[in-house]
Structures are given as C-alpha cells and as structure tokens.
Scaffold this motif. Structure first.
Motif, PDB file in Angstrom:
ATOM      1  N   VAL A 114      -2.011  -2.409  -4.185  1.00 40.69           N
ATOM      2  CA  VAL A 114      -0.894  -2.621  -5.117  1.00 40.69           C
ATOM      3  C   VAL A 114      -0.837  -1.534  -6.185  1.00 40.69           C
ATOM      4  CG1 VAL A 114      -0.788  -5.106  -4.786  1.00 40.69           C
ATOM      5  CG2 VAL A 114      -2.360  -4.162  -6.488  1.00 40.69           C
ATOM      6  N   THR A 115      -1.955  -0.833  -6.393  1.00 38.75           N
ATOM      7  CA  THR A 115      -1.966   0.263  -7.367  1.00 38.75           C
ATOM      8  C   THR A 115      -1.553   1.592  -6.747  1.00 38.75           C
ATOM      9  OG1 THR A 115      -4.321   0.710  -6.947  1.00 38.75           O
ATOM     10  CG2 THR A 115      -3.775  -0.852  -8.707  1.00 38.75           C
ATOM     11  N   GLY A 116      -1.239   1.588  -5.433  1.00 46.06           N
ATOM     12  CA  GLY A 116      -0.781   2.805  -4.782  1.00 46.06           C
ATOM     13  C   GLY A 116      -1.873   3.659  -4.181  1.00 46.06           C
ATOM     14  N   ARG A 117      -3.103   3.146  -4.111  1.00 48.79           N
ATOM     15  CA  ARG A 117      -4.210   3.917  -3.543  1.00 48.79           C
ATOM     16  C   ARG A 117      -4.406   3.540  -2.074  1.00 48.79           C
ATOM     17  NH1 ARG A 117      -7.337   6.579  -6.964  1.00 48.79           N
ATOM     18  NH2 ARG A 117      -9.100   6.509  -5.535  1.00 48.79           N
ATOM     19  N   PRO A 118      -4.914   4.503  -1.235  1.00 43.42           N
ATOM     20  CA  PRO A 118      -5.179   4.173   0.170  1.00 43.42           C
ATOM     21  C   PRO A 118      -6.227   3.075   0.290  1.00 43.42           C
ATOM     22  CG  PRO A 118      -5.251   6.544  -0.205  1.00 43.42           C
ATOM     23  CD  PRO A 118      -5.209   5.904  -1.550  1.00 43.42           C
ATOM     24  N   VAL A 119      -6.227   2.432   1.466  1.00 46.77           N
ATOM     25  CA  VAL A 119      -7.233   1.400   1.713  1.00 46.77           C
ATOM     26  C   VAL A 119      -8.593   2.086   1.856  1.00 46.77           C
ATOM     27  CG1 VAL A 119      -7.598  -0.714   3.048  1.00 46.77           C
ATOM     28  CG2 VAL A 119      -5.405   0.369   3.050  1.00 46.77           C
ATOM     29  N   VAL A 120      -9.590   1.329   2.231  1.00 44.27           N
ATOM     30  CA  VAL A 120     -10.975   1.806   2.250  1.00 44.27           C
ATOM     31  C   VAL A 120     -11.119   3.159   2.924  1.00 44.27           C
ATOM     32  CG1 VAL A 120     -13.304   1.115   2.904  1.00 44.27           C
ATOM     33  CG2 VAL A 120     -11.548  -0.594   2.537  1.00 44.27           C
ATOM     34  N   GLU A 121     -12.003   3.993   2.426  1.00 47.08           N
ATOM     35  CA  GLU A 121     -12.239   5.307   3.001  1.00 47.08           C
ATOM     36  C   GLU A 121     -13.115   5.211   4.231  1.00 47.08           C
ATOM     37  OE1 GLU A 121     -13.800   7.703  -0.115  1.00 47.08           O
ATOM     38  OE2 GLU A 121     -11.836   8.018  -1.013  1.00 47.08           O
ATOM     39  N   ILE A 122     -13.022   6.219   5.085  1.00 47.23           N
ATOM     40  CA  ILE A 122     -13.754   6.214   6.344  1.00 47.23           C
ATOM     41  C   ILE A 122     -15.067   6.966   6.215  1.00 47.23           C
ATOM     42  CG2 ILE A 122     -12.768   8.343   7.262  1.00 47.23           C
ATOM     43  CD1 ILE A 122     -12.640   7.010   9.984  1.00 47.23           C
ATOM     44  N   GLN A 143      14.452   5.672  -0.698  1.00 49.90           N
ATOM     45  CA  GLN A 143      13.762   5.721   0.591  1.00 49.90           C
ATOM     46  C   GLN A 143      12.261   5.874   0.401  1.00 49.90           C
ATOM     47  OE1 GLN A 143      16.301   8.926   2.093  1.00 49.90           O
ATOM     48  NE2 GLN A 143      16.869   7.623   3.819  1.00 49.90           N
ATOM     49  N   TYR A 144      11.851   6.695  -0.563  1.00 51.42           N
ATOM     50  CA  TYR A 144      10.422   6.820  -0.861  1.00 51.42           C
ATOM     51  C   TYR A 144       9.861   5.484  -1.342  1.00 51.42           C
ATOM     52  CZ  TYR A 144       9.735  11.839  -0.255  1.00 51.42           C
ATOM     53  OH  TYR A 144       9.592  13.089   0.273  1.00 51.42           O
ATOM     54  N   ALA A 145      10.604   4.784  -2.177  1.00 48.59           N
ATOM     55  CA  ALA A 145      10.153   3.493  -2.688  1.00 48.59           C
ATOM     56  C   ALA A 145       9.998   2.486  -1.551  1.00 48.59           C
ATOM     57  CB  ALA A 145      11.124   2.974  -3.743  1.00 48.59           C
ATOM     58  N   GLU A 146      10.944   2.483  -0.598  1.00 48.67           N
ATOM     59  CA  GLU A 146      10.866   1.576   0.534  1.00 48.67           C
ATOM     60  C   GLU A 146       9.676   1.939   1.430  1.00 48.67           C
ATOM     61  OE1 GLU A 146      11.179  -1.278   3.289  1.00 48.67           O
ATOM     62  OE2 GLU A 146      12.082  -1.204   1.287  1.00 48.67           O
ATOM     63  N   GLY A 147       9.414   3.238   1.565  1.00 46.43           N
ATOM     64  CA  GLY A 147       8.252   3.652   2.350  1.00 46.43           C
ATOM     65  C   GLY A 147       6.954   3.161   1.745  1.00 46.43           C
ATOM     66  N   LEU A 148       6.832   3.255   0.423  1.00 41.24           N
ATOM     67  CA  LEU A 148       5.635   2.764  -0.263  1.00 41.24           C
ATOM     68  C   LEU A 148       5.517   1.251  -0.114  1.00 41.24           C
ATOM     69  CD1 LEU A 148       3.177   3.200  -2.045  1.00 41.24           C
ATOM     70  CD2 LEU A 148       4.686   3.133  -4.044  1.00 41.24           C
ATOM     71  N   ALA A 149       6.639   0.562  -0.211  1.00 42.26           N
ATOM     72  CA  ALA A 149       6.616  -0.897  -0.056  1.00 42.26           C
ATOM     73  C   ALA A 149       6.171  -1.284   1.346  1.00 42.26           C
ATOM     74  CB  ALA A 149       7.999  -1.469  -0.359  1.00 42.26           C
ATOM     75  N   TRP A 150       6.607  -0.534   2.361  1.00 40.45           N
ATOM     76  CA  TRP A 150       6.201  -0.809   3.752  1.00 40.45           C
ATOM     77  C   TRP A 150       4.701  -0.596   3.916  1.00 40.45           C
ATOM     78  CZ3 TRP A 150       4.025   2.170   7.647  1.00 40.45           C
ATOM     79  CH2 TRP A 150       4.031   1.612   8.916  1.00 40.45           C
ATOM     80  N   LEU A 151       4.165   0.487   3.345  1.00 38.65           N
ATOM     81  CA  LEU A 151       2.727   0.730   3.425  1.00 38.65           C
ATOM     82  C   LEU A 151       1.949  -0.412   2.786  1.00 38.65           C
ATOM     83  CD1 LEU A 151       2.621   4.542   2.547  1.00 38.65           C
ATOM     84  CD2 LEU A 151       2.162   3.519   4.778  1.00 38.65           C
ATOM     85  N   ARG A 152       2.449  -0.933   1.688  1.00 42.89           N
ATOM     86  CA  ARG A 152       1.781  -2.061   1.048  1.00 42.89           C
ATOM     87  C   ARG A 152       1.847  -3.301   1.919  1.00 42.89           C
ATOM     88  NH1 ARG A 152       4.212  -0.828  -5.000  1.00 42.89           N
ATOM     89  NH2 ARG A 152       2.523   0.551  -5.692  1.00 42.89           N
ATOM     90  N   ARG A 153       3.019  -3.571   2.539  1.00 44.32           N
ATOM     91  CA  ARG A 153       3.147  -4.746   3.402  1.00 44.32           C
ATOM     92  C   ARG A 153       2.211  -4.658   4.592  1.00 44.32           C
ATOM     93  NH1 ARG A 153       8.718  -3.860   2.538  1.00 44.32           N
ATOM     94  NH2 ARG A 153       8.987  -3.053   4.666  1.00 44.32           N
ATOM     95  N   MET A 154       1.980  -3.461   5.110  1.00 43.76           N
ATOM     96  CA  MET A 154       1.096  -3.272   6.256  1.00 43.76           C
ATOM     97  C   MET A 154      -0.381  -3.270   5.853  1.00 43.76           C
ATOM     98  SD  MET A 154       2.983  -3.124   8.950  1.00 43.76           S
ATOM     99  CE  MET A 154       3.961  -4.375   8.108  1.00 43.76           C
ATOM    100  N   GLY A 155      -0.658  -3.341   4.580  1.00 46.20           N
ATOM    101  CA  GLY A 155      -2.036  -3.364   4.113  1.00 46.20           C
ATOM    102  C   GLY A 155      -2.706  -2.011   4.105  1.00 46.20           C
ATOM    103  N   MET A 156      -1.928  -0.911   4.141  1.00 44.65           N
ATOM    104  CA  MET A 156      -2.482   0.433   4.187  1.00 44.65           C
ATOM    105  C   MET A 156      -2.614   1.064   2.803  1.00 44.65           C
ATOM    106  SD  MET A 156      -0.394   1.770   7.559  1.00 44.65           S
ATOM    107  CE  MET A 156      -1.270   3.316   7.691  1.00 44.65           C
TER     108      MET A 156
END
Length: 228
Positions: free
Chosen positions: A32-40, A16-29
C-alpha cells in the motif's frame, strides 16, 4: 507534475499510471506504500497465489548483482581450467563484447573449435539457466556453439562442469506466437537427460574428463569408476 511533463512518462496519462499502480496493488505485487513485495534471494523462486492471480516475481538489485557475480566467477573458473589443461587457444570474448553470443573461444586445432556460452550456478540440486534470444540465434547459426554449465563453489572455483544438449535447448525455448511479438529471454530448467558431464562436443572433448571436476549434481550420476 512528473507524469505530465517528463518526456519519459509521456506515453501514458497520469490516470493510466494510477490505474496501473492500483492493479499492481490488487495483484499483491506492490504494498500500500508503493514498494515492491518481498525481495528475492539466489533461489529465483516464484510464489504463486490463489488460482487466477499473477505470481509474485521477487527481485532485488542485490540479488541481480549476486547473479552477475556468480556468472563472472563461472566464466573465470572455466577459463582457468582450460588454460591449466593446456588448451592451445583460449579467448575470453565476453570481456570484449556481448555481441558474440557466447563467452569463451576454445580450440585444440583448426578442426576442433568450440564457442562456449557459460551458464553458472551455485545450486547443486537443479540446473536453471537464462538463455537470451541472441544466444539462441547464434546457436542455431553456429555449429561450434555449445552451452557449458558450471557449478561454482564458495571459493569461486568450479565444482562441476557439464554440457547442455543443443537439441534440447532448441526444443525448450518458447515460440513466437504473433507477428508483432517475440521472446527475448527464456528461463529454462534443464533435465538430467539433457546434461552431459564434461565439455562434450559432438565428436571430441575440449578437455579430458579427468581434468575437470565432477560431482553427482543436477540429478547426474557418476559412473562406478568415477565414484570410487
């Protein structure tokens, strides 16, 4: 091993954790290295992608610390103004506890008391505030609760002080849509018609307007006398 044995992660399976990470990647959040998108930065803006995708909410620890510093500077700036203006009773309750639901107690007399929740910003173009559920519930129960907006300058002093209408706040917060769910914090962009220059309670003012800084910010307009 961490997801399997650590009690903090025992609520979900590794799959379930792996699927959650995959969903975050699909949404562009997440990259691919597992880091958040641009900082605010301070603007708190959100980027929206194509229709149907989740907005990219940008966050960083540095931005959060900067926001907290601006909030503290606004409280201190208002405290200085109140004390310099000769308000007999001024108490910084936020320094004691967050349980009060407001930041400053100010009173000119027994009948003229205000519990001020201070929201600070460095943006003169618009007033965006974050209201917690606790602050909102205190507002609805406490007739002396008011929200003071402070525009903070680069030197930490207040450039503008205004009051946000309680009625508008009550109409702008989200409603609880389900029995088992409730909102805890709301981000509100305050329109000009809900902002009154100065510290304006219903029938009195904590400080005269002449003792408070005033700028034509947040779409507010100065009166002809003030603009001279």
């Amino acid at each position: 091993m961490l997801f399997t044995h650590h009690p903090r992660y025992a609520d979900l399976t590794p799959a379930q954790y792996a699927e959650g990470l995959a969903w975050l990647r699909r949404m562009g959040m997440v990259t691919v290295t597992g880091r958040p998108v641009v900082e605010i930065g301070e603007s708190e803006l959100m980027e929206t992608g194509p229709a149907g995708t989740v907005p990219r909410v940008r966050w960083s620890r540095a931005a959060e610390e900067a926001r907290e510093a601006i909030g503290a500077a606004g409280e201190q700036a208002l405290l200085r103004l109140l004390r310099q203006g000769g308000v007999p009773h001024v108490r910084h309750v936020a320094a004691e506890s967050d349980a009060y639901g407001y930041d400053i107690e100010a009173a000119r007399s027994i009948s003229e008391r205000a519990h001020l929740e201070v929201k600070s910003t460095t943006d003169p173009t618009r007033l965006v505030i974050h209201l917690t559920r606790h602050e909102y519930e205190i507002m609805t129960a406490d007739a002396e609760w008011w929200l003071a907006a402070v525009l903070v300058g680069g030197d930490g002093n207040a450039l503008n002080v205004a009051t946000v209408d309680r009625g508008w706040l009550g109409s702008a917060v989200p409603g609880d849509r389900a029995e088992h769910g409730r909102w805890e914090s709301a981000r509100l962009e305050v329109p000009a018609h809900a902002i009154t220059p100065g510290l304006a309670m219903e029938t009195w003012r904590v400080l005269p307007d002449l003792l408070l800084p005033s700028r034509p910010v947040w779409a507010l307009q100065l009166s002809p006398l003030e603009s001279v």
